[in-house]
Write a protein that holds these residues in place. Structure first.
Motif, PDB file in Angstrom:
ATOM      1  N   THR A  47       0.857  -1.182   0.000  1.00 55.19           N
ATOM      2  CA  THR A  47       0.000   0.000   0.000  1.00 55.19           C
ATOM      3  C   THR A  47       0.895   1.234   0.000  1.00 55.19           C
ATOM      4  O   THR A  47       1.576   1.514   0.995  1.00 55.19           O
ATOM      5  CB  THR A  47      -0.914   0.024   1.245  1.00 55.19           C
ATOM      6  N   GLU A  51      -2.255   7.815  -2.989  1.00 54.68           N
ATOM      7  CA  GLU A  51      -2.837   7.314  -4.227  1.00 54.68           C
ATOM      8  C   GLU A  51      -2.079   7.872  -5.423  1.00 54.68           C
ATOM      9  O   GLU A  51      -1.518   8.969  -5.364  1.00 54.68           O
ATOM     10  CB  GLU A  51      -4.299   7.751  -4.347  1.00 54.68           C
ATOM     11  N   LYS A  93      -2.100  -1.807  -3.555  1.00 57.74           N
ATOM     12  CA  LYS A  93      -3.401  -1.594  -2.917  1.00 57.74           C
ATOM     13  C   LYS A  93      -3.778  -0.115  -2.885  1.00 57.74           C
ATOM     14  O   LYS A  93      -2.990   0.722  -2.491  1.00 57.74           O
ATOM     15  CB  LYS A  93      -3.375  -2.180  -1.520  1.00 57.74           C
ATOM     16  N   GLY A  94      -5.005   0.150  -3.320  1.00 60.50           N
ATOM     17  CA  GLY A  94      -5.586   1.484  -3.203  1.00 60.50           C
ATOM     18  C   GLY A  94      -4.875   2.573  -3.951  1.00 60.50           C
ATOM     19  O   GLY A  94      -4.841   3.704  -3.494  1.00 60.50           O
ATOM     20  N   GLY A  98      -8.802   4.496  -4.663  1.00 63.77           N
ATOM     21  CA  GLY A  98      -9.001   3.410  -3.705  1.00 63.77           C
ATOM     22  C   GLY A  98      -9.015   2.012  -4.303  1.00 63.77           C
ATOM     23  O   GLY A  98      -9.199   1.039  -3.585  1.00 63.77           O
ATOM     24  N   ASP A 100      -7.481  -1.400  -6.101  1.00 63.82           N
ATOM     25  CA  ASP A 100      -6.245  -2.176  -6.118  1.00 63.82           C
ATOM     26  C   ASP A 100      -5.823  -2.414  -7.561  1.00 63.82           C
ATOM     27  O   ASP A 100      -6.649  -2.485  -8.463  1.00 63.82           O
ATOM     28  CB  ASP A 100      -6.440  -3.521  -5.418  1.00 63.82           C
TER      29      ASP A 100
END
Length: 188
Positions: A47, A51, A93-94, A98, A100
């Motif tokens: 993660t 973003e 992830k994300g 948000g 994946d």
């Protein structure tokens, strides 16, 4: 002809991932040594701190200790009948709104060779055969050597060396996230 295939950002819009995925740390998955890795591993989940949209086919991610590349990279290598690499599944992830992203793999290039002409290169050595700094490189004549079309440089393992056919295939398919340097134009 062989080129230095270097992972680097071309602009601020291209993401650089910081951090080491826990699975890489736990299993000591070092895909930057040029050695085959035995075993079967689960998907590497990571993660990012923020973003982003994965704009490049290869992402600068030093903590992954290998190439963090999407399937276009491995598919292109396979289309060239290159088999001296391994793929480990990655789930980012994300990363975008948000969501994946399962489109990337950690790629381990298998094989390392020392093709440096030390007399013609401008390098500072850490110890014999191990490069610390590079001002420019010169390769020995590889015409009569049976080398794979992609491998790591023994004297400086972070560097991936690619044959001209790899460069042309990547450029032909518009693969991003790599810069191909002539050895004499590369410094680090």
């Amino acid at each position: 002809m062989y080129w230095i295939m270097f992972t680097e950002r071309k602009g601020p819009e291209e993401k650089r991932l910081s951090g080491i995925p826990s699975l890489i740390d736990k299993f000591n998955l070092e895909c930057n040594k040029g050695e085959e890795i035995d075993g079967v591993y689960p998907t590497i989940e990571f993660t990012p701190d923020e973003e982003f949209i994965a704009y490049t086919d290869n992402i600068v991610a030093p903590g992954f200790a290998g190439l963090l590349s999407n399937k276009r990279v491995s598919d292109t290598l396979k289309s060239l009948d290159i088999h001296n690499f391994q793929q480990f599944s990655v789930l980012l992830k994300g990363i975008t709104e948000g969501q994946d992203c399962p489109d990337y793999d950690l790629i381990n290039i298998i094989g390392n060779y020392d093709i440096i002409d030390y007399e013609k290169s401008d390098v500072i050595l850490r110890r014999p055969g191990k490069i610390k700094f590079i001002e420019s490189l010169s390769f020995i004549n590889t015409d009569k050597m049976d080398l794979p079309r992609i491998f790591r440089l023994t004297s400086f393992l972070p560097l991936v060396i690619a044959h001209d056919s790899v460069k042309k295939a990547f450029e032909g398919k518009g693969i991003t996230g790599f810069t191909f340097y002539k050895p004499e134009d590369f410094y680090l």
